[in-house]
Structure formats: C-alpha cells, structure tokens
Design a protein around this motif. Structure first.
Motif, mmCIF file in Angstrom:
data_model
loop_
_atom_site.group_PDB
_atom_site.id
_atom_site.type_symbol
_atom_site.label_atom_id
_atom_site.label_comp_id
_atom_site.label_asym_id
_atom_site.label_seq_id
_atom_site.Cartn_x
_atom_site.Cartn_y
_atom_site.Cartn_z
ATOM 1 N N CYS A 30 52.502 38.707 52.477
ATOM 2 C CA CYS A 30 52.596 37.541 51.582
ATOM 3 C C CYS A 30 51.314 37.341 50.786
ATOM 4 O O CYS A 30 51.356 36.973 49.602
ATOM 5 N N ASN A 31 50.177 37.598 51.406
ATOM 6 C CA ASN A 31 48.893 37.483 50.698
ATOM 7 C C ASN A 31 48.778 38.532 49.598
ATOM 8 O O ASN A 31 48.185 38.277 48.542
ATOM 9 N N ALA A 32 49.347 39.717 49.843
ATOM 10 C CA ALA A 32 49.339 40.770 48.823
ATOM 11 C C ALA A 32 50.172 40.348 47.619
ATOM 12 O O ALA A 32 49.805 40.605 46.462
ATOM 13 N N ILE A 33 51.305 39.695 47.896
ATOM 14 C CA ILE A 33 52.154 39.200 46.803
ATOM 15 C C ILE A 33 51.409 38.132 46.012
ATOM 16 O O ILE A 33 51.431 38.119 44.776
ATOM 17 N N LYS A 34 50.726 37.243 46.718
ATOM 18 C CA LYS A 34 49.963 36.188 46.049
ATOM 19 C C LYS A 34 48.867 36.783 45.173
ATOM 20 O O LYS A 34 48.566 36.269 44.096
ATOM 21 N N LYS A 35 48.277 37.881 45.639
ATOM 22 C CA LYS A 35 47.230 38.555 44.854
ATOM 23 C C LYS A 35 47.824 39.119 43.571
ATOM 24 O O LYS A 35 47.211 39.033 42.495
ATOM 25 N N ASP A 36 49.019 39.697 43.683
ATOM 26 C CA ASP A 36 49.700 40.209 42.493
ATOM 27 C C ASP A 36 49.941 39.090 41.483
ATOM 28 O O ASP A 36 49.737 39.257 40.274
ATOM 29 N N LEU A 37 50.380 37.950 41.982
ATOM 30 C CA LEU A 37 50.671 36.818 41.096
ATOM 31 C C LEU A 37 49.395 36.273 40.466
ATOM 32 O O LEU A 37 49.385 35.851 39.306
ATOM 33 N N LEU A 38 48.298 36.315 41.219
ATOM 34 C CA LEU A 38 47.014 35.864 40.695
ATOM 35 C C LEU A 38 46.520 36.826 39.619
ATOM 36 O O LEU A 38 45.985 36.402 38.589
ATOM 37 N N ASP A 39 46.732 38.114 39.857
ATOM 38 C CA ASP A 39 46.342 39.124 38.871
ATOM 39 C C ASP A 39 47.130 38.960 37.579
ATOM 40 O O ASP A 39 46.622 39.208 36.492
ATOM 41 N N PHE A 40 48.378 38.529 37.721
ATOM 42 C CA PHE A 40 49.186 38.311 36.524
ATOM 43 C C PHE A 40 48.599 37.179 35.687
ATOM 44 O O PHE A 40 48.550 37.257 34.462
ATOM 45 N N GLN A 41 48.164 36.126 36.363
ATOM 46 C CA GLN A 41 47.571 34.995 35.657
ATOM 47 C C GLN A 41 46.308 35.418 34.916
ATOM 48 O O GLN A 41 45.967 34.873 33.866
ATOM 49 N N LYS A 42 45.639 36.431 35.454
ATOM 50 C CA LYS A 42 44.429 36.942 34.809
ATOM 51 C C LYS A 42 44.767 37.968 33.730
ATOM 52 O O LYS A 42 43.875 38.451 33.035
#
Length: 215
Positions: free
Chosen positions: A32-44
């Motif tokens: 789940c943390n890996a998915i959150k990282k992906d979503l954070l990277d998208f925001q960037k």
C-alpha cells in the motif's frame, strides 16, 4: 478490523497446512505504501496518468478484498446494486451456476469507507474497477494480479513470500482474522463456507501459532 465476536485461538489450526501463501500485515503495508508513492510521484509529474489510475484501482481492490475475504472472481462479479450502503451489507454473487451459493456479508466500517466514497466508483455497474463492460470477470482478475506483480517488481519490494497473487488476499484475510481471534463461524460466513473446518486450507498455520504465543 472491526469484528463482531471474538473467541480464543482454536486448536484445529494445528491441523492446517503450514505452507499456505499469504501476505503478512507488514507485506500489505509495504504494498500500500508503494501505491501511495506512485500516487505522490504522479502529483509531482514523474509518472503517467495511466499508471496513476491503475494504482488507484489496485489500492481500492486490495483493501476491499483484504477486508472481506472475497474470491477475486466474486469481487469481479460484485455489483453496486447488491451493496446496501445504509445496512453496510453486500450480497456476494455466485461464481457458479448454483445460485444458492449467494450470501450476504456485513461490511466493516473500514471497508465501508472505501465502498461509500464516490472517488472509488470507476463503474456504475461493477464494484471491481478492473471490470468493464467489454472485460470479463476472468480478465479482470488477471489484470488485478498483473497490476500487483508489476507494482512489487517496480518497487523491488522485499516481502515475506516469493509468491505474489491477488488470490492470496483470501488466505491473508483468514490468517489475520483467526490471529485476531475473530469468531470462526463468522469467518466461514465471509468466505462462503458452511463448515469452519474448511478454513484450514486458507490459514497459514505458523502465523496463527506465532500470534497466539504473543498474546
């Protein structure tokens, strides 16, 4: 997990298969943390929007299946029309020709937060975001596993299991539930079994025995 009734760890677990593959709670958190990282990277602006959508869909799917113990096929067949938001109940569809296998399960408060959120409604018909009108439940199940394995590989996640499959969420649910002393009859109801003895094939024996020693 907010469960209804609790009982002590039961002896029949000792007869269960020890090699049942499942995700530990730490494994699940890493995923789940890996998915959150992906979503954070998208925001960037560092990943494509297509991956963002797939990550969101996977995040929702993982949580719903991990909190209900649904078979991937059952999840892919589930419809919004069968979910009662007020009662927090879901009529689980039959994945066979025997319609009598339908069952109604109580949705936990934690799971309801996902199901009640409009942001996770990717389809007006099916609850599973990987299921579309032109995509069968079989293909939807395959796409969920592909998305999960791709995520683990992309982030080089070190999990406690070498096997990574969306079906492992069912054994994970069972192992976690028994480890937390959830009523075995209630677990059987969630899984769609008439007998608690059938839980043996879904529980990781060593994980439950280890948790009982830590109580």
């Amino acid at each position: 997990m907010d469960y209804i009734k609790k009982v002590p760890i039961i002896d029949y677990v000792k007869e269960a298969q020890q090699d049942v593959s499942y995700f530990t709670t730490k494994d699940f958190k890493k995923i789940c943390n890996a998915i959150k990282k992906d979503l954070l990277d998208f925001q960037k602006g560092t990943i494509q929007s297509e991956r963002q959508l797939k990550s969101e869909m996977l995040y929702f799917s993982l949580y719903v299946m991990a909190l209900t113990g649904l078979r991937p096929t059952e999840f892919a067949l589930s419809k919004w029309s069968e979910y009662d938001k007020k009662k927090q109940q879901l009529v689980v569809p039959s994945f066979s020709r025997n319609k009598s296998t339908k069952r109604t399960i109580k949705i936990s408060n934690r799971c309801a937060k996902f199901l009640n959120s409009d942001s996770f409604k990717y389809s007006k018909l099916y609850i599973c975001p990987f299921r579309k009108k032109n995509i069968s439940h079989v293909r939807a199940t395959l796409r969920m596993t592909q998305a999960l394995t791709a995520l683990v590989k992309r982030h080089n996640l070190k999990l406690s299991t070498e096997r990574v499959c969306i079906r492992m969420l069912r054994s994970s649910f069972t192992t976690w539930a028994i480890s937390e002393n959830m009523n075995k009859n209630l677990i059987a109801t969630y899984l769609g079994h008439s007998s608690e003895d059938q839980l043996k094939k879904y529980v990781n024996k060593q994980a439950v025995l280890d948790s009982s020693e830590n109580v």
